[in-house]
Design an enzyme around this catalytic site. Structure first.
Site, PDB file in Angstrom:
ATOM      1  N   SER A 560      -7.072   4.210 -14.559  1.00  0.00           N
ATOM      2  CA  SER A 560      -7.542   5.550 -14.214  1.00  0.00           C
ATOM      3  C   SER A 560      -6.500   6.569 -14.638  1.00  0.00           C
ATOM      4  O   SER A 560      -5.305   6.252 -14.737  1.00  0.00           O
ATOM      5  CB  SER A 560      -7.766   5.651 -12.701  1.00  0.00           C
ATOM      6  N   TYR A 573      -5.556   4.472  -3.573  1.00  0.00           N
ATOM      7  CA  TYR A 573      -6.246   4.271  -4.845  1.00  0.00           C
ATOM      8  C   TYR A 573      -5.304   4.501  -6.023  1.00  0.00           C
ATOM      9  O   TYR A 573      -5.199   3.670  -6.935  1.00  0.00           O
ATOM     10  CB  TYR A 573      -7.440   5.225  -4.928  1.00  0.00           C
TER      11      TYR A 573
END
Length: 683
Positions: A560, A573
């Site tokens: 990401s 996350y």
């Protein structure tokens, strides 16, 4: 040809008969044999009735045959070829001559067996490859057995390579034996005929069933000889585990010349054959029916160790036998190749037999690999029948070479479509039943890869696999990536389904949008268990296979932009994504010596089609940024340099590029797929 709404009655009957015959494996193998019908139709130019021949075209399959798979020829022109036939030494020229006999657009390409159908004086003709019929055809005393079994209703035809002369031979045989309903083609199969479609089908089935009954009634108790101590089938769980352990090694050997997809079967037919004392002799004799050995090579590689031999000994012996097999195949090619022979197509085996375990078969795609295995099962059945009532005596090696390296077969191979970029590659994608993972799996399959869709929800995984293309293209498996045993089971399932593994995409994930103070230890552990630990477990299990295969490979992490971008309320996350990002670098450094590339992709928020965003993450991120959830994708797009929303397909495109030949020298790279987030630029 007539249109779909006004199909000629003869064609309609032919299609139905073909589908019935071809859908039952006792009658013929996949894509094996051909059927025909003669009848009348209107010449589109003159409006006059003309006599036509409809015959299954080259490369078709009887069980799934449709009208488009038929070659359509003017029967008067086919028969006129008899007067121009230059003789058996030049009979290959006759295949090109069939093109000048086509009616209208002609339909499918005429096959080499067209002459058999056109010249035999019967309205309907079937040529099939039933195990029972080939057993008689390959028996040492097949001619005598034919008379004994069928009387004067079936006539023996000595082996002749398929072609125009064989058509003339069968036509003359039928004329000389008006009482006959068919023939046994030595070393090959059967041909039957009738004045109606029903008569032809009945004759075919009568020959097949009569041969099968005779074999059943007269075969000796142990056609393959007594049991060979130590070569019996291992218990199911044990043989499956051994198959998983051997499969990467065997695939690596079978892919020495070119990469192959594999298929494994532990069918009782195979295990029983390998448990018997005569299996080495019979396997060495090879297959006989041209349809068989064109897909299995003239003979298999057989491991000559008992079922319980130490695993490392089995691997080492397979490598030795592979080297010997290649030398033997090269010698076979050199013995018979002439100046005009096509070049050798590779010396690796297409069938590998492992006593107590089963059979590995290989091909350019899963269907070809599976069919090769099915054909070898046919060959075992043929050997059982022939040995049961006589002695198995296949056509000789020279004749096999004339078929295998036939210019007409080479031309057929040349007509095959160019392989797709990821053909022969086997991919495992985690979290692939929806969202980004499904888009990746779909793209990889579209580019030619075999794909295993691993997901927590096995029903959704199976549905996604069916949507992508079914078991010869994709399968769905259950996989909780936090569970070491479940991960290993998913990799094992991949290896058994397709023979090995080349490409792994660590995509499984979840996201908890919470601030530091709101993030619990449970939240932290769950986030890291799924993505950091899960990626580690998947990569480790896959790496064992990749290293054993020796074919290189790719591991791709769907990381990401958050692995480098510091955003609010995202501690668990983003920290996990940073962990994944560094796994890419670490594994690239460690696995490079094995030819394995490891790369990552850093998407921005993928809202549309994302399971994570639909599961609550989207609402929480929208709240953080103060926008309606329905506008979150547009919000993300507006903060990018390109002002474009990132979609699952954009991520899938990047995975494909990383795994394509164009980036064969790229490893340790992170590719941003974020439409340009300056704060996430890599440094």
């Amino acid at each position: 040809m007539t249109g779909a709404d006004d199909t000629n009655p003869a064609v309609a009957e032919l299609i139905k008969r073909s589908n019935r015959l071809g859908s039952d494996p006792k009658n013929t193998n996949y894509a094996g044999g051909n059927t025909s019908a003669k009848g009348r139709d209107v010449d589109p130019v003159t409006g006059e009735d003309v006599e036509l021949l409809w015959v299954k075209g080259s490369g078709g399959d009887l069980g799934t045959l449709t009208e488009s798979g038929l070659a359509v020829l003017r029967l008067d022109r086919v028969r006129a070829l008899v007067g121009t036939y230059p003789g058996v030494e030049r009979e290959d020229e006759m295949v090109a001559a069939f093109d000048y006999c086509l009616h209208g657009r002609g339909g499918a390409a005429p096959s080499i067996d067209t002459a058999m159908h056109g010249l035999v004086d019967a309205a309907h003709v079937d040529h099939l490859h039933p195990d029972s019929g080939i057993a008689i055809a390959t028996a040492a005393d097949g001619e005598e057995l034919t008379t004994k079994i069928f009387g004067d209703q079936v006539v023996w035809v000595p082996w002749r390579r398929p072609g125009f002369q064989l058509g003339l031979d069968i036509a003359a045989l039928k004329e000389a034996h008006p009482e006959a309903v068919g023939c046994i083609l030595g070393g090959h199969g059967i041909t039957a005929w009738g004045n109606t479609s029903e008569q032809a089908e009945a004759a075919s089935l009568w020959i097949i069933d009569t041969a099968a009954r005779f074999i059943a009634d007269h075969a000796k108790p142990e056609p393959f000889g007594p049991a060979l101590p130590g070569y019996g089938a291992l218990p199911e769980a044990e043989r499956r585990a051994r198959a998983v352990a051997l499969a990467p090694v065997v695939r690596g050997l079978a892919s020495h010349d070119r990469p192959m997809v594999g298929h494994f079967t532990d069918d009782a037919v195979v295990l029983d054959f390998l448990a018997a004392a005569e299996h080495p002799r019979l396997a060495a004799l090879g297959t006989s029916c041209p349809d068989h050995f064109l897909r299995t090579k003239v003979k298999p590689l057989v491991l000559d160790l008992p079922a319980d031999a130490p695993l490392e000994d089995a691997k080492a012996r397979l490598a030795e036998l592979h080297e010997a097999y290649r030398a033997d195949y090269q010698a076979y090619y050199d013995r018979y190749a002439g100046p005009d022979s096509p070049p050798i197509r590779g010396a690796d085996p297409l069938v590998v037999l492992v006593p107590g375990v089963g059979m590995f078969s290989y091909g350019a795609n899963k269907q070809t690999a599976r069919v090769a295995g099915e054909f070898y099962v046919n060959a075992i059945n043929v050997m059982r029948g022939a040995e049961g009532i006589s002695t198995y005596a296949p056509i000789d090696e020279r004749e096999k070479f004339r078929i295998e390296y036939w210019a007409l077969e080479e031309a057929k191979l040349a007509r095959l479509p160019k392989p797709k970029p990821l053909a022969t590659r086997i991919a495992l994608v985690t979290g692939a039943a929806s969202g980004i993972g499904k888009a990746i799996a779909t793209r990889l399959a579209a580019e030619g890869a075999c794909v295993v869709i691993a997901d927590l929800d096995v029903e959704k995984a199976a549905a996604a696999a069916a949507e992508i293309g079914g078991p010869d293209v994709a399968i769905g498996v259950a996989a909780d990536v936090t569970d070491e045993a479940a991960v290993q089971a998913a990799v094992d399932a991949t290896v058994l389904a397709f023979g090995g593994l080349d490409l792994v995409v660590n995509n499984a994930g979840l996201s908890l949008s919470k601030s530091l103070l709101d993030t619990t230890v449970t939240d932290w552990d769950l986030q890291h268990a799924v993505m950091a630990k899960g990626s580690f477990l998947v990569s480790r299990a896959a790496a064992r296979v990749l290293i054993d295969q020796g074919l290189g490979g790719d591991i791709v992490y769907i990381s990401s932009k958050n692995s480098v971008f510091a955003g609010p309320n995202n501690i668990a996350y983003s920290a996990t994504k940073a962990d994944q990002a560094h796994q890419v670098r670490l594994l690239a450094a460690e696995l490079g010596e094995h030819g394995v590339k490891v790369n990552g992709i850093n998407p921005d928020g993928v809202v549309r089609g994302s399971g994570i965003f639909a599961g609550g993450w989207g609402a929480k991120r929208a709240a953080v940024y103060g926008v309606p959830e329905s506008e979150l994708g547009a919000y993300y797009a507006q903060r990018t340099l390109l002002k474009r929303e990132v979609l699952p397909e954009n991520v899938a495109n990047a995975v494909f590029v990383l795994c394509s030949a164009d980036l064969s020298h790229t490893t340790g790279l992170h590719v941003p797929v974020d439409a340009g987030v300056a704060a996430a630029f890599l440094r």
